[in-house]
Each structure stands twice: as C-alpha cells, then as structure tokens.
Design a protein around this motif. Sequence first.
Motif, PDB file in Angstrom:
ATOM      1  N   LEU A  38       0.810  -1.220   0.000  1.00 22.28           N
ATOM      2  CA  LEU A  38       0.000   0.000   0.000  1.00 22.28           C
ATOM      3  C   LEU A  38       0.844   1.271   0.000  1.00 22.28           C
ATOM      4  N   PRO A  39       1.949   1.332   0.752  1.00 23.05           N
ATOM      5  CA  PRO A  39       2.800   2.522   0.637  1.00 23.05           C
ATOM      6  C   PRO A  39       3.328   2.734  -0.787  1.00 23.05           C
ATOM      7  N   ALA A  40       3.711   1.658  -1.459  1.00 21.78           N
ATOM      8  CA  ALA A  40       4.201   1.778  -2.831  1.00 21.78           C
ATOM      9  C   ALA A  40       3.095   2.269  -3.760  1.00 21.78           C
ATOM     10  N   ILE A  41       1.895   1.740  -3.590  1.00 20.92           N
ATOM     11  CA  ILE A  41       0.763   2.192  -4.406  1.00 20.92           C
ATOM     12  C   ILE A  41       0.494   3.666  -4.141  1.00 20.92           C
ATOM     13  N   SER A  42       0.622   4.090  -2.887  1.00 17.92           N
ATOM     14  CA  SER A  42       0.347   5.504  -2.567  1.00 17.92           C
ATOM     15  C   SER A  42       1.318   6.445  -3.273  1.00 17.92           C
ATOM     16  N   ILE A  43       2.565   6.030  -3.415  1.00 15.90           N
ATOM     17  CA  ILE A  43       3.532   6.864  -4.139  1.00 15.90           C
ATOM     18  C   ILE A  43       3.204   6.845  -5.633  1.00 15.90           C
ATOM     19  N   ALA A  44       2.908   5.678  -6.167  1.00 13.60           N
ATOM     20  CA  ALA A  44       2.591   5.564  -7.592  1.00 13.60           C
ATOM     21  C   ALA A  44       1.340   6.353  -7.960  1.00 13.60           C
ATOM     22  N   ILE A  94       2.233  -9.822  -6.732  1.00 12.39           N
ATOM     23  CA  ILE A  94       2.361  -9.274  -8.087  1.00 12.39           C
ATOM     24  C   ILE A  94       1.037  -9.375  -8.834  1.00 12.39           C
ATOM     25  N   ASN A  95       0.300 -10.448  -8.611  1.00 14.75           N
ATOM     26  CA  ASN A  95      -0.993 -10.574  -9.276  1.00 14.75           C
ATOM     27  C   ASN A  95      -2.034  -9.629  -8.685  1.00 14.75           C
ATOM     28  N   LYS A  96      -1.894  -9.286  -7.416  1.00 10.00           N
ATOM     29  CA  LYS A  96      -2.759  -8.254  -6.826  1.00 10.00           C
ATOM     30  C   LYS A  96      -2.486  -6.910  -7.506  1.00 10.00           C
ATOM     31  N   ILE A  97      -1.206  -6.611  -7.724  1.00 11.41           N
ATOM     32  CA  ILE A  97      -0.837  -5.352  -8.385  1.00 11.41           C
ATOM     33  C   ILE A  97      -1.388  -5.330  -9.804  1.00 11.41           C
ATOM     34  N   ARG A  98      -1.236  -6.424 -10.520  1.00 11.87           N
ATOM     35  CA  ARG A  98      -1.725  -6.501 -11.904  1.00 11.87           C
ATOM     36  C   ARG A  98      -3.244  -6.367 -11.970  1.00 11.87           C
ATOM     37  N   ALA A  99      -3.936  -6.891 -10.964  1.00 13.18           N
ATOM     38  CA  ALA A  99      -5.391  -6.757 -10.915  1.00 13.18           C
ATOM     39  C   ALA A  99      -5.779  -5.325 -10.541  1.00 13.18           C
ATOM     40  N   TYR A 100      -4.987  -4.705  -9.692  1.00 15.34           N
ATOM     41  CA  TYR A 100      -5.269  -3.337  -9.241  1.00 15.34           C
ATOM     42  C   TYR A 100      -5.222  -2.364 -10.418  1.00 15.34           C
ATOM     43  N   ASN A 101      -4.203  -2.541 -11.262  1.00  7.97           N
ATOM     44  CA  ASN A 101      -4.058  -1.709 -12.452  1.00  7.97           C
ATOM     45  C   ASN A 101      -3.378  -2.580 -13.510  1.00  7.97           C
ATOM     46  N   PRO A 102      -4.106  -2.980 -14.537  1.00  7.32           N
ATOM     47  CA  PRO A 102      -3.558  -3.933 -15.505  1.00  7.32           C
ATOM     48  C   PRO A 102      -2.511  -3.376 -16.467  1.00  7.32           C
ATOM     49  N   ARG A 103      -2.263  -2.093 -16.412  1.00 11.14           N
ATOM     50  CA  ARG A 103      -1.240  -1.520 -17.298  1.00 11.14           C
ATOM     51  C   ARG A 103       0.119  -2.131 -16.946  1.00 11.14           C
ATOM     52  N   PRO A 104       0.820  -2.776 -17.894  1.00  7.97           N
ATOM     53  CA  PRO A 104       2.082  -3.475 -17.580  1.00  7.97           C
ATOM     54  C   PRO A 104       3.120  -2.604 -16.874  1.00  7.97           C
ATOM     55  N   ALA A 105       3.250  -1.370 -17.284  1.00  9.46           N
ATOM     56  CA  ALA A 105       4.246  -0.495 -16.658  1.00  9.46           C
ATOM     57  C   ALA A 105       3.917  -0.225 -15.192  1.00  9.46           C
ATOM     58  N   TYR A 106       2.640  -0.282 -14.842  1.00 12.47           N
ATOM     59  CA  TYR A 106       2.231  -0.017 -13.458  1.00 12.47           C
ATOM     60  C   TYR A 106       2.792  -1.071 -12.509  1.00 12.47           C
ATOM     61  N   ALA A 107       2.642  -2.334 -12.866  1.00 10.11           N
ATOM     62  CA  ALA A 107       3.152  -3.408 -12.012  1.00 10.11           C
ATOM     63  C   ALA A 107       4.658  -3.264 -11.813  1.00 10.11           C
ATOM     64  N   ALA A 108       5.370  -2.944 -12.873  1.00  9.65           N
ATOM     65  CA  ALA A 108       6.823  -2.765 -12.768  1.00  9.65           C
ATOM     66  C   ALA A 108       7.154  -1.595 -11.849  1.00  9.65           C
ATOM     67  N   GLU A 109       6.397  -0.512 -11.956  1.00  6.68           N
ATOM     68  CA  GLU A 109       6.649   0.657 -11.109  1.00  6.68           C
ATOM     69  C   GLU A 109       6.402   0.333  -9.637  1.00  6.68           C
ATOM     70  N   LEU A 113       9.090   0.257  -6.496  1.00  3.81           N
ATOM     71  CA  LEU A 113       8.890   1.024  -5.263  1.00  3.81           C
ATOM     72  C   LEU A 113       8.949   0.109  -4.044  1.00  3.81           C
ATOM     73  N   MET A 114       8.367  -1.073  -4.144  1.00  9.25           N
ATOM     74  CA  MET A 114       8.424  -2.030  -3.034  1.00  9.25           C
ATOM     75  C   MET A 114       9.861  -2.452  -2.756  1.00  9.25           C
ATOM     76  N   LYS A 115      10.646  -2.652  -3.804  1.00 12.00           N
ATOM     77  CA  LYS A 115      12.058  -3.010  -3.620  1.00 12.00           C
ATOM     78  C   LYS A 115      12.813  -1.879  -2.936  1.00 12.00           C
ATOM     79  N   GLU A 116      12.489  -0.652  -3.279  1.00 11.41           N
ATOM     80  CA  GLU A 116      13.134   0.486  -2.623  1.00 11.41           C
ATOM     81  C   GLU A 116      12.878   0.449  -1.122  1.00 11.41           C
ATOM     82  N   ILE A 117      11.674   0.105  -0.726  1.00  6.67           N
ATOM     83  CA  ILE A 117      11.347   0.054   0.704  1.00  6.67           C
ATOM     84  C   ILE A 117      12.205  -0.994   1.400  1.00  6.67           C
TER      85      ILE A 117
END
Length: 122
Positions: A38-44, A94-109, A113-117
């Motif tokens: 959720l913190p990563a999604i909030s930044i994105a 990762i599949n939660k992220i892909r379901a949240y926003n299916p744009r391929p670049a979004y999951a990578a972003e 961000l999660m790796k940065e944390i």
Amino acid sequence: DPRGANLAAFFNHYHASTSYINDYINAADQNQIDFRLLPAISIAESSGGQHACGNNWWGWRSCEGTTFSSVTSGIQFVSGELGSGSYYRGKTTINKIRAYNPRPAYAAEVEQLMKEISNEQL
C-alpha cells in the motif's frame, strides 16, 4: 521492527508524510498483505497523498466518487480489499498489483517502489 524505519526513509525520500506508518504496518499485518504494497501504491498513485482526492491516496476506483473519511480509514479499507476482497483474495502480491491496475508499466513501477522500501536503496 525495522519496517517502520524502512517506510520512514522511503516516504522521506519522496517528500511524503510519515504520519501513517503504523497504520500501514498494522493494516498489512491484519490483512496478511505485504507491508510495502500500500505505501508503494500511494507513491505511484498520488505521490504519497500529495495529489490525492478525498483521502484516497491509492487511486482506489480511479478516484471516481471514492473518498474516505480519513487516510487511516482508506488504509484500512484498501488493505482489507487487497487482503480478502473477492477480486484479490488468493492472489500473489504481483498478481494483486496486476489486478489493481492492468497496465504493464504499473506493475513494474509498484514492484520497483516495493524493492526500494525493503532494500533501502534511496
């Protein structure tokens, strides 16, 4: 618990509020999701709330009519949906992220961000 320090460094790096770190950690634990999600999604989605609509820091439902009474209530709601909501239940992070926003670049972003944390490579 090093998670709080990791989140503080992450949010500070993005000039975002550190006020909700405990809320993020507690909601992640309660809903059995990765504490970084959720913190990563909030930044994105809103630069950590800097460009949010109605306490909706996570772009839930593309902010279309979706507001929360507080940031904490938003954290609890979105964490609950990601943890056990019918659309997300049983999916890997990762599949939660892909379901949240299916744009391929979004999951990578969000993954980056999660790796940065966790890596503290800020």
